[in-house]
Design an enzyme around this catalytic site. Structure first.
Site, PDB file in Angstrom:
ATOM      1  N   GLY A  17     -30.856 -33.844  -0.139  1.00  0.00           N
ATOM      2  CA  GLY A  17     -29.848 -33.681  -1.166  1.00  0.00           C
ATOM      3  C   GLY A  17     -30.404 -33.468  -2.892  1.00  0.00           C
ATOM      4  CG  ASN A  19     -28.480 -27.679  -4.378  1.00  0.00           C
ATOM      5  OD1 ASN A  19     -28.449 -27.255  -5.417  1.00  0.00           O
ATOM      6  ND2 ASN A  19     -29.418 -27.448  -3.580  1.00  0.00           N
ATOM      7  CG  MET A  97     -28.356 -28.222   8.042  1.00  0.00           C
ATOM      8  SD  MET A  97     -28.347 -26.755   7.073  1.00  0.00           S
ATOM      9  CE  MET A  97     -29.349 -25.766   8.236  1.00  0.00           C
ATOM     10  CG  ASN A 114     -22.483 -23.391   1.161  1.00  0.00           C
ATOM     11  OD1 ASN A 114     -23.239 -24.444   1.532  1.00  0.00           O
ATOM     12  ND2 ASN A 114     -22.968 -22.024   1.873  1.00  0.00           N
ATOM     13  CG  HIS A 116     -26.791 -18.406   1.493  1.00  0.00           C
ATOM     14  ND1 HIS A 116     -26.978 -18.854   2.656  1.00  0.00           N
ATOM     15  CD2 HIS A 116     -27.483 -17.318   1.276  1.00  0.00           C
ATOM     16  CE1 HIS A 116     -27.593 -18.298   3.339  1.00  0.00           C
ATOM     17  NE2 HIS A 116     -28.019 -17.100   2.624  1.00  0.00           N
ATOM     18  CG  ASP A 148     -14.782 -16.709   4.087  1.00  0.00           C
ATOM     19  OD1 ASP A 148     -15.518 -16.901   4.596  1.00  0.00           O
ATOM     20  OD2 ASP A 148     -14.535 -15.411   3.554  1.00  0.00           O
ATOM     21  CB  VAL A 151     -21.650 -17.641   8.720  1.00  0.00           C
ATOM     22  CG1 VAL A 151     -23.015 -18.111   8.341  1.00  0.00           C
ATOM     23  CG2 VAL A 151     -21.391 -18.475   9.878  1.00  0.00           C
TER      24      VAL A 151
HETATM   25  C1  GRF Z   1     -30.286 -25.673  -0.281  1.00  0.00           C
HETATM   26  O1  GRF Z   1     -31.522 -25.041  -0.370  1.00  0.00           O
HETATM   27  C2  GRF Z   1     -29.208 -24.706  -0.122  1.00  0.00           C
HETATM   28  O2  GRF Z   1     -29.212 -23.543  -0.438  1.00  0.00           O
HETATM   29  C3  GRF Z   1     -28.777 -24.857   1.488  1.00  0.00           C
HETATM   30  O3  GRF Z   1     -29.328 -25.936   1.751  1.00  0.00           O
HETATM   31  C4  GRF Z   1     -30.182 -26.552   1.162  1.00  0.00           C
HETATM   32  C5  GRF Z   1     -30.132 -27.889   0.581  1.00  0.00           C
HETATM   33  O4  GRF Z   1     -31.054 -28.585   0.100  1.00  0.00           O
HETATM   34  N1  GRF Z   1     -27.574 -24.427   1.598  1.00  0.00           N
HETATM   35  P1  GRF Z   1     -30.771 -30.039  -0.793  1.00  0.00           P
HETATM   36  O5  GRF Z   1     -30.233 -30.974   0.514  1.00  0.00           O
HETATM   37  O6  GRF Z   1     -29.645 -29.872  -1.444  1.00  0.00           O
HETATM   38  O7  GRF Z   1     -32.149 -30.475  -1.410  1.00  0.00           O
END
Ligand code: GRF
Length: 208
Positions: A17, A19, A97, A114, A116, A148, A151
């Protein structure tokens, strides 16, 4: 926007978490004009739920059902119901995920974002930082995009480059990409909350 009408975020995550924390901190600093209405995880012990609870936010584990990489139909309905009950304006995927399918995409059409860990369209899918390292690219980075049906394929909202060093390991590169994510994601969410972002075909346009 006054307090009662704040732009409402729903956050979905399966992992630590970081982000989510970056966005929550940016909100606290007044950099993102939004509030976090709910945080949902498909993993009961996920760090993202702990981090949300530490901040006294509405944090829920919702069982994903019988599949490994997507939600089953019943779970999908439960997720959508929770998010709608929380009156979510924008759904922020932060390390969730599972691929979102039909009902989800219809319920939140054009309102799911999202992040990435690569410069899309290069290296979609899992462990994109490893893919970049194995390929030998000199620059990789991160991308925030609308979701969308594919993936990691939706219209790109923002990207931040990260140079690859000769002595990088998967871990060191991943760390620097994550640091870039923590800058990029709050910036993109803020722009959407401020109504500065519109989509023309595949192109996302920012109004200053
Ligand atoms: C991030 O690195 C993002 O790019 C990917 O999943 C990871 C999540 O990391 N989609 P966090 O749980 O936010 O630390």
């Amino acid at each position: 926007m006054n307090g009662a009408n704040k732009f409402r975020l729903g956050v979905l995550g399966s992992g630590k978490g970081s982000n989510f924390v970056a966005i929550a901190e940016a909100i606290t600093k007044g950099l993102v004009p939004a509030e976090i209405a709910v945080v949902i995880s498909d993993v009961e012990a996920a760090g993202i739920l702990e981090a949300a609870r530490e901040r006294n936010l509405n944090a829920r584990f919702l069982a994903p059902g019988k599949f490994r990489t997507k939600l089953d139909e019943e779970a999908e309905r439960t997720y959508v119901r929770e998010l709608q009950a929380a009156r979510v304006d924008l759904l922020v995927l932060a390390g969730f995920m599972r691929v979102l399918k039909g009902e989800f995409l219809r319920a939140f059409e054009g309102r799911i974002v999202n992040i990435h860990p690569s410069l899309l369209p290069a290296f979609p899918g899992l462990e994109a930082w490893k893919q970049a390292l194995d390929h030998g690219v000199k620059v990789t980075g991160c991308t925030v995009h609308f979701v969308d049906a594919g993936v990691d394929s939706g219209p790109i909202i923002g990207q931040q480059p990260v140079p690859v060093r000769d002595d990088d390991t998967a871990e060191s590169l991943h760390q620097r990409i994550q640091a870039a994510e923590h800058e990029l994601y709050p910036r993109c969410v803020a722009a959407i909350a401020q109504g500065k972002v519109s989509v023309r075909g595949r192109t996302v346009v920012w109004r200053t």
